[in-house]
Enzyme design. Structure first.
Site, PDB file in Angstrom:
ATOM      1  N   LYS A   1       0.830  -1.205   0.000  1.00  0.00           N
ATOM      2  CA  LYS A   1       0.000   0.000   0.000  1.00  0.00           C
ATOM      3  C   LYS A   1       0.870   1.262   0.000  1.00  0.00           C
ATOM      4  O   LYS A   1       2.090   1.182   0.234  1.00  0.00           O
ATOM      5  CB  LYS A   1      -0.928  -0.034   1.218  1.00  0.00           C
ATOM      6  CG  LYS A   1      -1.917  -1.226   1.210  1.00  0.00           C
ATOM      7  CD  LYS A   1      -2.859  -1.157   2.402  1.00  0.00           C
ATOM      8  CE  LYS A   1      -3.836  -2.333   2.406  1.00  0.00           C
ATOM      9  NZ  LYS A   1      -4.834  -2.215   3.503  1.00  0.00           N
TER      10      LYS A   1
ATOM     11  N   TYR B   1     -12.429  -2.711  -3.354  1.00  0.00           N
ATOM     12  CA  TYR B   1     -13.061  -2.776  -2.040  1.00  0.00           C
ATOM     13  C   TYR B   1     -14.586  -2.713  -2.167  1.00  0.00           C
ATOM     14  O   TYR B   1     -15.243  -2.039  -1.390  1.00  0.00           O
ATOM     15  CB  TYR B   1     -12.537  -1.649  -1.147  1.00  0.00           C
ATOM     16  CG  TYR B   1     -11.158  -1.909  -0.558  1.00  0.00           C
ATOM     17  CD1 TYR B   1     -10.841  -3.130   0.048  1.00  0.00           C
ATOM     18  CD2 TYR B   1     -10.171  -0.934  -0.590  1.00  0.00           C
ATOM     19  CE1 TYR B   1      -9.579  -3.370   0.598  1.00  0.00           C
ATOM     20  CE2 TYR B   1      -8.904  -1.162  -0.037  1.00  0.00           C
ATOM     21  CZ  TYR B   1      -8.619  -2.374   0.558  1.00  0.00           C
ATOM     22  OH  TYR B   1      -7.380  -2.609   1.115  1.00  0.00           O
TER      23      TYR B   1
ATOM     24  N   ASN C   1      -1.984  -0.114   6.919  1.00  0.00           N
ATOM     25  CA  ASN C   1      -1.368  -1.349   7.413  1.00  0.00           C
ATOM     26  C   ASN C   1      -0.481  -2.057   6.385  1.00  0.00           C
ATOM     27  O   ASN C   1      -0.343  -3.277   6.399  1.00  0.00           O
ATOM     28  CB  ASN C   1      -2.444  -2.283   7.989  1.00  0.00           C
ATOM     29  CG  ASN C   1      -3.575  -2.527   7.004  1.00  0.00           C
ATOM     30  OD1 ASN C   1      -3.413  -2.253   5.807  1.00  0.00           O
ATOM     31  ND2 ASN C   1      -4.691  -3.054   7.470  1.00  0.00           N
TER      32      ASN C   1
ATOM     33  N   HIS D   1      -1.880  -5.599   1.507  1.00  0.00           N
ATOM     34  CA  HIS D   1      -3.175  -6.236   1.263  1.00  0.00           C
ATOM     35  C   HIS D   1      -2.939  -7.667   0.795  1.00  0.00           C
ATOM     36  O   HIS D   1      -1.939  -7.939   0.123  1.00  0.00           O
ATOM     37  CB  HIS D   1      -3.944  -5.487   0.158  1.00  0.00           C
ATOM     38  CG  HIS D   1      -5.097  -6.288  -0.397  1.00  0.00           C
ATOM     39  ND1 HIS D   1      -6.325  -6.351   0.240  1.00  0.00           N
ATOM     40  CD2 HIS D   1      -5.192  -7.105  -1.493  1.00  0.00           C
ATOM     41  CE1 HIS D   1      -7.123  -7.158  -0.456  1.00  0.00           C
ATOM     42  NE2 HIS D   1      -6.467  -7.624  -1.506  1.00  0.00           N
TER      43      HIS D   1
ATOM     44  N   GLU E   1      -9.829 -10.439  -7.748  1.00  0.00           N
ATOM     45  CA  GLU E   1      -8.863  -9.344  -7.669  1.00  0.00           C
ATOM     46  C   GLU E   1      -7.788  -9.469  -8.752  1.00  0.00           C
ATOM     47  O   GLU E   1      -7.365  -8.470  -9.345  1.00  0.00           O
ATOM     48  CB  GLU E   1      -8.254  -9.291  -6.261  1.00  0.00           C
ATOM     49  CG  GLU E   1      -9.290  -8.864  -5.217  1.00  0.00           C
ATOM     50  CD  GLU E   1      -8.858  -9.054  -3.763  1.00  0.00           C
ATOM     51  OE1 GLU E   1      -7.674  -9.350  -3.507  1.00  0.00           O
ATOM     52  OE2 GLU E   1      -9.732  -8.910  -2.877  1.00  0.00           O
TER      53      GLU E   1
HETATM   54  P1  DAT Z   1      -7.943  -6.700   5.492  1.00  0.00           P
HETATM   55  O1  DAT Z   1      -7.096  -5.664   4.790  1.00  0.00           O
HETATM   56  O2  DAT Z   1      -7.240  -7.234   6.702  1.00  0.00           O
HETATM   57  O3  DAT Z   1      -8.478  -7.775   4.588  1.00  0.00           O
HETATM   58  P2  DAT Z   1     -10.614  -5.499   5.385  1.00  0.00           P
HETATM   59  O4  DAT Z   1     -10.762  -6.179   4.061  1.00  0.00           O
HETATM   60  O5  DAT Z   1     -11.679  -5.697   6.399  1.00  0.00           O
HETATM   61  O6  DAT Z   1      -9.220  -5.894   6.089  1.00  0.00           O
HETATM   62  O7  DAT Z   1     -10.472  -3.928   5.161  1.00  0.00           O
HETATM   63  C1  DAT Z   1      -9.684  -3.418   4.121  1.00  0.00           C
HETATM   64  C2  DAT Z   1      -8.842  -2.273   4.623  1.00  0.00           C
HETATM   65  O8  DAT Z   1      -9.663  -1.164   4.992  1.00  0.00           O
HETATM   66  C3  DAT Z   1      -8.062  -2.613   5.891  1.00  0.00           C
HETATM   67  O9  DAT Z   1      -6.804  -3.162   5.598  1.00  0.00           O
HETATM   68  C4  DAT Z   1      -7.928  -1.295   6.558  1.00  0.00           C
HETATM   69  C5  DAT Z   1      -9.171  -0.549   6.174  1.00  0.00           C
HETATM   70  N1  DAT Z   1     -10.228  -0.638   7.185  1.00  0.00           N
HETATM   71  C6  DAT Z   1     -11.022  -1.711   7.447  1.00  0.00           C
HETATM   72  N2  DAT Z   1     -11.887  -1.452   8.441  1.00  0.00           N
HETATM   73  C7  DAT Z   1     -11.652  -0.165   8.823  1.00  0.00           C
HETATM   74  C8  DAT Z   1     -12.211   0.711   9.810  1.00  0.00           C
HETATM   75  N3  DAT Z   1     -13.201   0.324  10.607  1.00  0.00           N
HETATM   76  N4  DAT Z   1     -11.690   1.957   9.911  1.00  0.00           N
HETATM   77  C9  DAT Z   1     -10.697   2.372   9.107  1.00  0.00           C
HETATM   78  N5  DAT Z   1     -10.117   1.616   8.158  1.00  0.00           N
HETATM   79  C10 DAT Z   1     -10.584   0.363   8.019  1.00  0.00           C
HETATM   80 MG    MG Z   2      -9.812  -7.648   2.972  1.00  0.00          MG
END
Ligand code: DAT
Ligand code: MG
Length: 140
Positions: free
Chosen positions: A9, A50, A118, A121, A132
């Site tokens: 990222k 997303y 973070n 991905h 994807e």
């Molecule tokens: P992951 O990246 O672990 O698969 P995810 O698919 O639930 O997690 O979410 C995608 C990204 O969006 C995640 O890496 C960080 C961001 N994100 C998720 N939930 C969030 C929240 N509640 N507040 C802020 N950013 C968030």
């Molecule tokens: Mg995810």
């Protein structure tokens, strides 16, 4: 062989973590099948990526963050690579990511109202990996 899709990222690229992340992929014996630097991705692409989060109140900062700078995208392969890569990444929230994982070693704590930054991905299932990979690498 199973494949998964990954992103380094904008925070990972800006902070110079590309080498560190690729080193971990190689060290783990996973195969890098494809690797591309995308200097500016569109809001449309990240919204499709997303698609399950677009409707959430916390999504706009995620879109802004993900389009804020270059990203490195790629495909890696190996046995059980989807699960292996998710384990190597660590938990979504930096405060929950265990030391030894990429997020646990490098993700910075973030403000309540900001996107979680973070570093990496990874697809979360076979179905998302296929979707994807097609989204990011289909010939247009
Ligand atoms: P992951 O990246 O672990 O698969 P995810 O698919 O639930 O997690 O979410 C995608 C990204 O969006 C995640 O890496 C960080 C961001 N994100 C998720 N939930 C969030 C929240 N509640 N507040 C802020 N950013 C968030
Ligand atoms: Mg995810």
């Amino acid at each position: 062989m199973e494949q998964t899709f990954f992103i380094i990222k904008p925070d990972g690229v800006k902070r110079g973590l590309v080498g560190e992340v690729l080193k971990r992929i190689e060290q783990r014996g996973l195969t890098i099948e494809k690797l591309e630097l995308r200097s500016q991705i569109s809001e449309e692409l990240i919204d499709q990526h997303y698609q399950d989060l677009v409707g959430q109140s916390f999504y706009p900062p995620i879109r802004e963050f993900m389009t804020s700078g270059p990203v490195l995208v790629g495909i890696i392969s190996g046995p059980k690579v989807i699960e292996t890569w998710r384990t190597m990444m660590g938990a979504t929230r930096p405060e929950e990511a265990l030391p030894g994982t990429i997020r646990g070693d490098f993700a910075k704590a973030s403000d309540e109202n900001q996107a979680i930054q973070n570093v990496v991905h990874g697809s979360d299932s076979e179905e998302s990996a296929k979707r994807e990979i097609a989204l990011w690498f289909e010939e247009k």
